[in-house]
Design an enzyme around this catalytic site. Structure first.
Site, PDB file in Angstrom:
ATOM      1  N   ALA A  73      42.847  49.077  33.445  1.00 39.67           N
ATOM      2  CA  ALA A  73      43.702  48.706  32.313  1.00 39.67           C
ATOM      3  C   ALA A  73      43.427  49.563  31.088  1.00 39.67           C
ATOM      4  CB  ALA A  73      43.511  47.231  31.978  1.00 39.67           C
ATOM      5  N   THR A  74      42.212  50.067  30.944  1.00 34.58           N
ATOM      6  CA  THR A  74      41.922  50.966  29.824  1.00 34.58           C
ATOM      7  C   THR A  74      42.812  52.204  29.903  1.00 34.58           C
ATOM      8  OG1 THR A  74      39.645  50.218  29.520  1.00 34.58           O
ATOM      9  CG2 THR A  74      40.169  52.437  28.758  1.00 34.58           C
ATOM     10  N   ASN A 155      40.371  37.964  25.489  1.00 31.17           N
ATOM     11  CA  ASN A 155      39.251  38.069  26.408  1.00 31.17           C
ATOM     12  C   ASN A 155      38.042  37.242  25.996  1.00 31.17           C
ATOM     13  OD1 ASN A 155      39.553  40.324  24.437  1.00 31.17           O
ATOM     14  ND2 ASN A 155      37.421  40.736  24.999  1.00 31.17           N
ATOM     15  N   GLN A 183      43.531  39.480  30.927  1.00 32.75           N
ATOM     16  CA  GLN A 183      42.919  38.154  30.983  1.00 32.75           C
ATOM     17  C   GLN A 183      43.911  37.052  31.328  1.00 32.75           C
ATOM     18  OE1 GLN A 183      39.785  37.762  31.001  1.00 32.75           O
ATOM     19  NE2 GLN A 183      39.064  39.714  30.192  1.00 32.75           N
ATOM     20  N   SER A 203      44.217  44.981  35.522  1.00 35.99           N
ATOM     21  CA  SER A 203      43.074  45.592  36.185  1.00 35.99           C
ATOM     22  C   SER A 203      42.607  44.676  37.309  1.00 35.99           C
ATOM     23  CB  SER A 203      41.938  45.819  35.177  1.00 35.99           C
ATOM     24  OG  SER A 203      41.004  46.744  35.652  1.00 35.99           O
ATOM     25  N   ALA A 204      42.442  45.217  38.512  1.00 33.48           N
ATOM     26  CA  ALA A 204      42.183  44.397  39.698  1.00 33.48           C
ATOM     27  C   ALA A 204      40.875  43.626  39.624  1.00 33.48           C
ATOM     28  CB  ALA A 204      42.194  45.281  40.944  1.00 33.48           C
ATOM     29  N   HIS A 205      39.856  44.222  39.006  1.00 35.33           N
ATOM     30  CA  HIS A 205      38.545  43.571  39.054  1.00 35.33           C
ATOM     31  C   HIS A 205      38.468  42.315  38.202  1.00 35.33           C
ATOM     32  CE1 HIS A 205      36.483  44.684  35.170  1.00 35.33           C
ATOM     33  NE2 HIS A 205      37.493  45.545  35.131  1.00 35.33           N
ATOM     34  N   THR A 241      45.461  61.666  43.547  1.00 37.91           N
ATOM     35  CA  THR A 241      45.520  61.157  44.913  1.00 37.91           C
ATOM     36  C   THR A 241      45.422  59.635  44.926  1.00 37.91           C
ATOM     37  OG1 THR A 241      44.491  63.176  45.763  1.00 37.91           O
ATOM     38  CG2 THR A 241      44.398  61.228  47.176  1.00 37.91           C
ATOM     39  N   CYS A 328      32.704  45.485  27.498  1.00 39.24           N
ATOM     40  CA  CYS A 328      32.878  46.896  27.158  1.00 39.24           C
ATOM     41  C   CYS A 328      32.178  47.246  25.851  1.00 39.24           C
ATOM     42  CB  CYS A 328      34.358  47.231  27.058  1.00 39.24           C
ATOM     43  SG  CYS A 328      35.252  46.986  28.611  1.00 39.24           S
TER      44      CYS A 328
END
Length: 387
Positions: A73-74, A155, A183, A203-205, A241, A328
């Protein structure tokens, strides 16, 4: 070995075993470059298409091509802000961006960078509840406004911002609208069409997928200058890729996140509330922000007289993971920015502890956390010079 309790799920989440399982064949066997013409490459195409289908349906996008794969996401946030700078500020003279003081550093720092290039940025203040109003956005928009960027959910407090109202205003005014939904996804329903969103970062994580993979929704018909050049991947919009196993994992994580939304609300929310109510019985403890309009997994607690870092390390010694704010920026040991923004003293802002749950937490873990936290509060206050 002592039980470990993870309550820092707004920083990152454990990967769901089902996600790991679906990724595994693409780490072991189907490892070809999707751009290659031979079978090692082409055999990955159905899995990529299926993952993208899960992603665009998960946020109710109109078309599968509206979702672009990024590294996180960053990157997505940087791409939107810098892309709008090229497309709107430089080419059209619309030199004004609106955001809030509560945004993640990925947005705030990028806005700071754009200011150094001459962009005017309005940072909307948050109120005592930790939120903004749609009227604030409406009043801040000018003829020069190129973009409004407001997070869907905070967040640190978990507070949900009035995204649908802001989206309606931006649509009416002809201003592009971006939201950082990191979030929100997996915690509450996210519908880009209903919210009139032009750009959405994720963001997946943060929803039990792998780290190092994310996405950017770009509404059909909206252009955005690429951040990366050097290939024709993702229809020429984002070079690099394709990371097949992680794309597959993110798609499955999105599918599972949507399927568990009711569980998040009914089960995770009740565990959060139980934790919160127990901690509020400790003298001079408060919950920061609005307790109603927020995601179900998050609470930001202030324990007067105890430095957040001291409580953090005390919990850590008991194998309980928490946070003082955004991971972060957690090494900076600065006062919690949201608490500062709502008007708390710097001393009080240093007392914040964020506890964020997930669907993998249990009631037994919450009971243990209540016990350890309560004992730590007494012990740390006994040696505190400010209580």
């Amino acid at each position: 070995m002592l039980q470990r309790i993870y309550l820092d799920n707004n920083a990152t989440t454990r990967i769901d075993p089902k996600v790991k399982e679906i990724m595994d064949p693409f780490l072991r066997d189907h490892y070809g470059n999707p751009s290659s013409l031979h079978q090692f490459g082409t055999e990955t195409h159905p899995a990529i298409a299926e993952a993208l289908d899960k992603l665009y349906k998960g946020i109710n996008a109109r078309d599968i091509d509206d979702v672009i794969i990024t590294s996180c996401a960053t990157e997505s946030n940087n791409w939107v802000l810098k892309g709008v700078y090229f497309d709107e500020c430089l080419k059209k003279g619309k030199n004004h961006i609106i955001t809030t003081v509560a945004e993640h550093p990925a947005v705030r720092s990028t806005c700071n960078f754009l200011e150094s290039l001459g962009v005017e940025v309005t940072y909307l203040p948050i109120n005592e509840h930790g939120s903004i109003t749609a009227d604030q956005v409406k009043e801040a928009i000018t003829e020069k406004t190129a973009l409004v960027s407001v997070m869907w959910a905070n967040n640190e407090t978990g507070l949900i911002f009035p995204i649908e109202e802001i989206g309606a205003i931006c649509k009416e005014k002809g201003v592009l609208f971006h939201t950082d939904a990191v979030q929100a996804i997996g915690k509450i329903p996210v519908d880009v069409l209903k919210a009139n969103v032009d750009f959405l970062s994720f963001s997946a994580h943060k929803f039990h997928g792998p780290k190092g993979i994310g996405g950017l929704y770009i509404r059909s018909g909206v252009g955005l200058t690429p951040l990366f050049h050097g290939g024709e991947h993702m229809n020429g919009r984002r070079s690099g890729t394709l990371n097949v196993p992680y794309i597959v994992g993110m798609g499955e994580a999105m599918k599972l996140a949507v399927e568990h939304l009711d569980y998040e609300k009914e089960v995770v929310g009740k565990l959060r509330d139980k934790l919160e109510e127990a901690l509020l019985k400790i003298p001079d403890v408060m919950v920061v922000g609005d307790r109603v309009h927020r995601v179900p997994n998050t609470t930001l607690i202030s324990v007067r007289g105890i430095e957040g870092e001291a409580m953090l390390w005390d919990l850590n010694r008991s194998n309980i993971a928490a946070s003082t704010g955004s991971a972060c920026a957690s090494e900076d040991l600065e006062a919690n920015p949201v608490m500062v923004a709502i008007g708390a003293s710097k001393e009080l802002a240093h007392t914040a502890i964020r506890l964020s749950l997930s669907r993998f937490n249990t009631e037994a873990e919450i009971d243990k956390t209540i016990e350890v936290f309560s004992q730590a509060a007494v012990r740390l206050r006994n040696i505190s010079s400010s209580y």
